[in-house]
Design a protein around this motif. Structure first.
Motif, PDB file in Angstrom:
ATOM      1  N   PRO A 220       0.838  -1.208   0.000  1.00  0.00           N
ATOM      2  CA  PRO A 220       0.000   0.000   0.000  1.00  0.00           C
ATOM      3  C   PRO A 220       0.867   1.250   0.000  1.00  0.00           C
ATOM      4  CG  PRO A 220      -0.805  -1.617   1.578  1.00  0.00           C
ATOM      5  CD  PRO A 220       0.519  -2.122   1.088  1.00  0.00           C
ATOM      6  N   GLY A 221       0.283   2.352  -0.475  1.00  0.00           N
ATOM      7  CA  GLY A 221       1.062   3.570  -0.630  1.00  0.00           C
ATOM      8  C   GLY A 221       1.451   4.252   0.654  1.00  0.00           C
ATOM      9  N   ASP A 222       0.790   3.931   1.763  1.00  0.00           N
ATOM     10  CA  ASP A 222       1.149   4.571   3.023  1.00  0.00           C
ATOM     11  C   ASP A 222       1.021   3.570   4.166  1.00  0.00           C
ATOM     12  OD1 ASP A 222      -1.653   4.745   4.168  1.00  0.00           O
ATOM     13  OD2 ASP A 222      -1.903   5.953   2.360  1.00  0.00           O
TER      14      ASP A 222
ATOM     15  N   PHE B 290       4.760   0.961  13.419  1.00  0.00           N
ATOM     16  CA  PHE B 290       3.476   1.602  13.126  1.00  0.00           C
ATOM     17  C   PHE B 290       3.178   2.732  14.107  1.00  0.00           C
ATOM     18  CE2 PHE B 290       3.158  -2.458  11.005  1.00  0.00           C
ATOM     19  CZ  PHE B 290       2.537  -2.132   9.811  1.00  0.00           C
ATOM     20  N   VAL B 291       3.448   2.499  15.377  1.00  0.00           N
ATOM     21  CA  VAL B 291       3.153   3.525  16.384  1.00  0.00           C
ATOM     22  C   VAL B 291       3.955   4.786  16.115  1.00  0.00           C
ATOM     23  CG1 VAL B 291       3.356   4.097  18.829  1.00  0.00           C
ATOM     24  CG2 VAL B 291       2.489   1.853  18.139  1.00  0.00           C
TER      25      VAL B 291
ATOM     26  N   TRP C 214       8.957  -0.869   1.928  1.00  0.00           N
ATOM     27  CA  TRP C 214       8.254  -0.305   3.077  1.00  0.00           C
ATOM     28  C   TRP C 214       7.797   1.101   2.718  1.00  0.00           C
ATOM     29  CZ3 TRP C 214       6.297  -1.875   7.569  1.00  0.00           C
ATOM     30  CH2 TRP C 214       5.999  -0.916   8.545  1.00  0.00           C
ATOM     31  N   PRO C 215       6.536   1.449   2.946  1.00  0.00           N
ATOM     32  CA  PRO C 215       6.037   2.780   2.557  1.00  0.00           C
ATOM     33  C   PRO C 215       6.476   3.867   3.532  1.00  0.00           C
ATOM     34  CG  PRO C 215       4.304   1.539   3.622  1.00  0.00           C
ATOM     35  CD  PRO C 215       5.467   0.597   3.498  1.00  0.00           C
ATOM     36  N   GLY C 216       7.736   4.123   3.529  1.00  0.00           N
ATOM     37  CA  GLY C 216       8.291   5.118   4.427  1.00  0.00           C
ATOM     38  C   GLY C 216       9.806   5.017   4.408  1.00  0.00           C
ATOM     39  N   SER C 217      10.464   5.658   5.374  1.00  0.00           N
ATOM     40  CA  SER C 217      11.915   5.581   5.423  1.00  0.00           C
ATOM     41  C   SER C 217      12.358   4.168   5.782  1.00  0.00           C
ATOM     42  CB  SER C 217      12.457   6.581   6.453  1.00  0.00           C
ATOM     43  OG  SER C 217      11.919   6.305   7.733  1.00  0.00           O
ATOM     44  N   ALA C 218      13.563   3.804   5.350  1.00  0.00           N
ATOM     45  CA  ALA C 218      14.086   2.467   5.603  1.00  0.00           C
ATOM     46  C   ALA C 218      14.160   2.208   7.100  1.00  0.00           C
ATOM     47  CB  ALA C 218      15.467   2.323   4.972  1.00  0.00           C
ATOM     48  N   ARG C 219      13.939   0.951   7.505  1.00  0.00           N
ATOM     49  CA  ARG C 219      13.935   0.583   8.907  1.00  0.00           C
ATOM     50  C   ARG C 219      15.109  -0.334   9.206  1.00  0.00           C
ATOM     51  NH1 ARG C 219      10.697   4.366  10.226  1.00  0.00           N
ATOM     52  NH2 ARG C 219      10.277   3.370  12.234  1.00  0.00           N
ATOM     53  N   ALA C 220      15.677  -0.188  10.367  1.00  0.00           N
ATOM     54  CA  ALA C 220      16.770  -1.062  10.779  1.00  0.00           C
ATOM     55  C   ALA C 220      16.746  -1.210  12.292  1.00  0.00           C
ATOM     56  CB  ALA C 220      18.123  -0.506  10.321  1.00  0.00           C
ATOM     57  N   ALA C 221      17.327  -2.298  12.778  1.00  0.00           N
ATOM     58  CA  ALA C 221      17.399  -2.552  14.212  1.00  0.00           C
ATOM     59  C   ALA C 221      18.853  -2.717  14.617  1.00  0.00           C
ATOM     60  CB  ALA C 221      16.607  -3.805  14.565  1.00  0.00           C
TER      61      ALA C 221
ATOM     62  N   ALA D 138      18.082   4.082  11.461  1.00  0.00           N
ATOM     63  CA  ALA D 138      17.827   3.225  12.619  1.00  0.00           C
ATOM     64  C   ALA D 138      16.385   3.387  13.081  1.00  0.00           C
ATOM     65  CB  ALA D 138      18.773   3.566  13.752  1.00  0.00           C
ATOM     66  N   LEU D 139      15.738   2.254  13.328  1.00  0.00           N
ATOM     67  CA  LEU D 139      14.397   2.267  13.878  1.00  0.00           C
ATOM     68  C   LEU D 139      14.417   2.676  15.334  1.00  0.00           C
ATOM     69  CD1 LEU D 139      11.380   1.595  13.822  1.00  0.00           C
ATOM     70  CD2 LEU D 139      11.956  -0.803  14.128  1.00  0.00           C
ATOM     71  N   PHE D 140      15.506   2.332  16.039  1.00  0.00           N
ATOM     72  CA  PHE D 140      15.620   2.603  17.465  1.00  0.00           C
ATOM     73  C   PHE D 140      16.840   3.473  17.751  1.00  0.00           C
ATOM     74  CE2 PHE D 140      13.827  -1.774  17.184  1.00  0.00           C
ATOM     75  CZ  PHE D 140      12.540  -1.416  17.515  1.00  0.00           C
ATOM     76  N   ALA D 141      16.857   4.056  18.921  1.00  0.00           N
ATOM     77  CA  ALA D 141      18.023   4.838  19.339  1.00  0.00           C
ATOM     78  C   ALA D 141      19.218   3.933  19.509  1.00  0.00           C
ATOM     79  CB  ALA D 141      17.715   5.558  20.658  1.00  0.00           C
ATOM     80  N   ASN D 142      20.394   4.415  19.126  1.00  0.00           N
ATOM     81  CA  ASN D 142      21.610   3.633  19.256  1.00  0.00           C
ATOM     82  C   ASN D 142      21.871   3.318  20.718  1.00  0.00           C
ATOM     83  OD1 ASN D 142      24.531   3.024  19.436  1.00  0.00           O
ATOM     84  ND2 ASN D 142      24.494   3.527  17.261  1.00  0.00           N
TER      85      ASN D 142
END
Length: 319
Positions: A183-185, A211-212, A263-270, A313-317
């Motif tokens: 989906p687009g968003d 998502f949150v 992913w419909p948004g910025s790249a995610r990483a853990a 980064a999805l989370f704070a370093n």
């Protein structure tokens, strides 16, 4: 007080059960009971009392517990100091890791480390993040490799432990072949069904947070399972979408069992983080493994937007 007795005492204090303590310290139940009785006889006081919920520490046991932990820490530091003084570089290191990290990152890396350090024996324990961190705290594991965002870990500010983030693992959205396009968003994507791990697991936290943080409710979970491999198979069968570390599903993507969608948004990483107990003197074997992991444990695959170098980064370093 022999360190062996103190370690057994702490195992019983932690598990509140002779059977589970025996499993933790790799002894027969009778040996655990004998060691506790020997310690009680040496100290002249009962350390445990029975209740409906299991074994409870007596006032004497509560007083002994922090002292026992400190004595075992000093015992380990004394051994490390002697090793350093005589130039000993061999030894044993117990590594704890999430299953995904153990198979996709550590298994390919450890043979090279052991070839460079033939005197170091590496043992590996695979479990969930919570169990690994408890074993690290209890001294059963020397270093843990896990995905550990700062606000997910309850003890992230605990000064007993040191942390270093050594890489960012890309998260990918996966689906069954032919299931459709993304989906687009994110709001639209959140209305679809997902397959994820149970609440409280770091992988589930990644899904919910993605998502949150975008300002929408987490999606409906079609199935909750305890294995990323099972998630991949359920996604392949059309049970729902998945959001998982790419290293966990790269083989399934290569086989065509599942497909990676944008992913419909910025790249995610853990963040892949290693955590170890602070000591005034680190054992030589652990010190060398930590240095090698920092310098040489890096991803082997690079692919455009999936490159960890370019992932946000999805989370704070946590380093």
């Amino acid at each position: 007080m022999h360190p062996r007795l103190l370690k057994t005492f702490l195992a019983v204090a932690r598990t509140r059960n002779i059977t589970r303590a025996a499993e933790a310290v790799h002894l027969a139940q009778s040996s655990v009971s004998d060691q506790v009785q020997s310690l009680e006889a040496e100290l002249g006081a009962a350390l445990f009392t029975r209740s409906k919920g299991g074994l409870e520490l007596t006032p004497a046991g509560l007083a002994l517990k922090p002292v026992a932990e400190e004595l075992l820490r000093l015992d380990a530091e004394a051994r490390a100091a002697v090793q350093a003084a005589v130039g000993q570089t061999s030894g044993q290191v117990t590594v704890g890791a999430l299953e995904t990290i153990a198979s996709a990152r550590l298994a390919p890396w450890l043979p090279g480390f052991q070839a460079r350090h033939p005197g170091i024996i590496v043992r590996m324990k695979v479990a969930g993040s919570g169990a690994l961190l408890r074993q690290l705290e209890d001294g059963d594991i020397d270093v843990v490799f896990c995905f550990e965002p700062r606000h997910f870990a309850k003890d992230a500010s605990d000064q007993r432990f040191a942390r270093r983030t050594i890489m960012a693992e890309p998260l990918v959205l996966v689906a069954a072949p032919g299931q459709g396009t993304t989906p687009g968003d994110i709001a639209t994507l959140a209305k679809l069904r997902f397959v994820a791990t149970e609440p409280g697991c770091i992988y589930r936290h990644m899904v919910d947070t993605a998502f949150v943080e975008a300002g929408v409710d987490a999606p409906e979970i079609a199935a909750e399972v305890g294995s990323i491999g099972v998630i991949a198979r359920l996604v392949a069968a059309g049970a729902g979408f998945g959001l998982v570390p790419r290293i966990a599903v790269s083989d399934a993507i290569a086989r065509g069992d599942i497909v990676e969608l944008p992913w419909p948004g910025s790249a995610r990483a853990a963040p892949l983080t290693m955590i170890w107990r602070r000591r005034r003197i680190q054992p030589a074997a652990l010190r060398q493994l930590l240095a090698a992991a920092r310098d040489t444990l890096v991803p082997t695959e690079r692919s455009g937007a999936e490159s960890t170098k370019h992932s946000n980064a999805l989370f704070a370093n946590s380093s």
